[in-house]
Design a protein around this motif. Structure first.
Motif, PDB file in Angstrom:
ATOM      1  N   SER A 189       0.656  -0.650  -0.227  1.00 55.05           N
ATOM      2  CA  SER A 189      -0.003  -0.123   0.388  1.00 55.05           C
ATOM      3  C   SER A 189       0.827   1.183   0.220  1.00 55.05           C
ATOM      4  N   ALA A 190       2.044   0.790   0.720  1.00 56.83           N
ATOM      5  CA  ALA A 190       2.834   1.937   0.924  1.00 56.83           C
ATOM      6  C   ALA A 190       3.166   2.707  -0.503  1.00 56.83           C
ATOM      7  N   ALA A 191       3.975   1.406  -0.930  1.00 58.50           N
ATOM      8  CA  ALA A 191       4.092   1.847  -2.959  1.00 58.50           C
ATOM      9  C   ALA A 191       3.305   2.311  -3.544  1.00 58.50           C
ATOM     10  N   TRP A 192       1.766   1.478  -3.596  1.00 63.21           N
ATOM     11  CA  TRP A 192       1.204   2.299  -4.221  1.00 63.21           C
ATOM     12  C   TRP A 192       0.762   3.404  -4.444  1.00 63.21           C
ATOM     13  N   LEU A 193       0.797   4.378  -2.497  1.00 66.24           N
ATOM     14  CA  LEU A 193       0.828   5.808  -2.828  1.00 66.24           C
ATOM     15  C   LEU A 193       1.249   6.453  -3.154  1.00 66.24           C
ATOM     16  N   VAL A 194       2.887   5.854  -2.887  1.00 66.96           N
ATOM     17  CA  VAL A 194       4.130   6.592  -3.625  1.00 66.96           C
ATOM     18  C   VAL A 194       4.155   6.385  -5.309  1.00 66.96           C
ATOM     19  N   VAL A 195       3.087   6.132  -6.123  1.00 67.91           N
ATOM     20  CA  VAL A 195       2.784   6.165  -7.472  1.00 67.91           C
ATOM     21  C   VAL A 195       1.928   6.674  -7.509  1.00 67.91           C
ATOM     22  N   ARG A 196       0.822   7.067  -6.575  1.00 65.44           N
ATOM     23  CA  ARG A 196      -0.207   8.124  -7.365  1.00 65.44           C
ATOM     24  C   ARG A 196       0.418   9.450  -6.423  1.00 65.44           C
TER      25      ARG A 196
END
Length: 371
Positions: free
Chosen positions: A89-96
């Protein structure tokens, strides 16, 4: 009773706190976006609400699950699962967040510059940068997830020791993929081709619809999609009709009889173009460019703002000019002169040609013009 209430309180409290925090952040971003219409940053950041809530919920549960007696028997499994969810989820947030920053930068540039070619170039670069960032974050997240397993940490030393050999083997095996990857970066920053460019590739006319790190998609005029490796555009020649400027000059050829009224055709071409919305008014002309024993070649020239409009101008000029010639000047259409065959005498007599004095009949057969 405590063994049941405590996990419910921890899990329920974490979920409620996550929902409240997500709603509060979303409302804050919504109000900020309403006050700042000049930038889409805050509206784009709202797309990260779901990954933000997952990060917050996973972090809360990761820090509190040790306090529950009911989870002690499965503490390792639960802790590892929460850690994986937190990393993903942290990687997803960074991508967004990165996507919001990149899109905002492109929007500001597009609003500040009116040159379509420069805007398309930046758009291509921005899209590839976003894909590179996504790939890097994804690889880092996958590596972090693998390191949460003790077996992977123990094998780290041996993996590093054999990294040189594996790198050589991987480089040979993925030679085509790596060449496409570097070709994609070369296209993005070398300004060879951009999103929205009109190109002719292998005889196919189309528009660049998508550019990735490894392949490129061309949308043809009949809505087909041609997917090609990006290395094609760095190793083979191709036509780019919108390089620098999208304006184009179109040419229509007519093959007509020598008696064709060229001056009247020039006036008719001017009238046709004035009634054609696709003509941009920059230039036009009509001239005789070649001649043969039976026909002349007439070239009509017109301009338009892009490839789509120049196609419309060309077909309009061709159709209306042929219709006008057939109706008003049918003699201008090319004709084929034929004569009855005359048998050749056994020899020439008194030095006279065997065809002298022979009767001939001429037939004129009109045929349609082409251009």
């Amino acid at each position: 009773m405590e063994n049941v209430l405590r996990p419910l309180i921890i899990v329920g409290g974490s979920v409620v706190l996550t929902l409240v925090a997500g709603w509060a952040v979303d409302q804050l971003l919504r109000r900020t976006d309403a006050r700042h219409h000049e930038t889409p940053m805050w509206g784009l950041l709202r797309r990260g609400r779901v990954p933000f809530q997952l990060v917050l919920c996973a972090a809360l549960l990761r820090g509190a699950y040790d306090q529950v007696e009911l989870f002690r028997d499965h503490r390792v499994v639960i802790g590892r699962a929460l850690t994986l969810v937190l990393i993903g989820s942290a990687a997803w947030l960074v991508v967004r967040i990165a996507a919001a920053i990149v899109e905002t930068s492109y929007t500001r540039y597009a609003n500040a510059h009116r040159d379509p070619a420069r805007v398309r170039r930046v758009r291509t670069q921005v899209s590839l940068i976003q894909r590179v960032v996504t790939a890097i974050v994804g690889v880092m997240a996958a590596g972090a997830m693998l390191l949460t397993f003790p077996a992977m940490r123990a094998a780290g030393a041996s993996l590093l020791a054999s990294a040189g050999i594996l790198g050589i083997v991987a480089g040979v095996a993925a030679q085509s993929t790596l060449s496409n990857l570097f070709a994609g970066l070369q296209i993005a920053f070398g300004d060879m081709v951009r999103l929205g460019d009109t190109v002719v590739v292998d005889g196919e006319w189309g528009v660049i619809d998508e550019i990735t790190l490894t392949f490129l998609t061309v949308r043809t005029w009949d809505e087909r999609r041609i997917t090609m490796p990006v290395s094609y555009f760095t190793s083979k020649p191709f036509e780019n009709w919108s390089r620098g400027s999208a304006q184009m000059t179109g040419i229509v050829f007519f093959h007509l009889d020598h008696t064709a009224p060229v001056s009247q055709m020039r006036d008719k071409l001017r009238d046709i173009l004035r009634e054609c919305p696709a003509w941009d008014g920059r230039d036009w002309g009509l001239a005789v460019t070649d001649t043969t024993p039976s026909t002349i070649q007439v070239r009509a020239l017109a301009t338009a703002k892009d490839a789509d409009d120049i196609w419309t101008v060309r077909v309009t000029v061709r159709e209306q000019m042929i219709r006008w010639l057939a109706a008003e000047h049918p003699y201008a259409l090319p004709r084929v002169n034929t004569a009855d065959a005359v048998l050749l005498p056994s020899g020439r007599r008194n030095g006279r040609s065997p065809f002298e004095g022979a009767p001939r009949r001429i037939h004129e057969t009109p045929r349609t013009g082409r251009g």
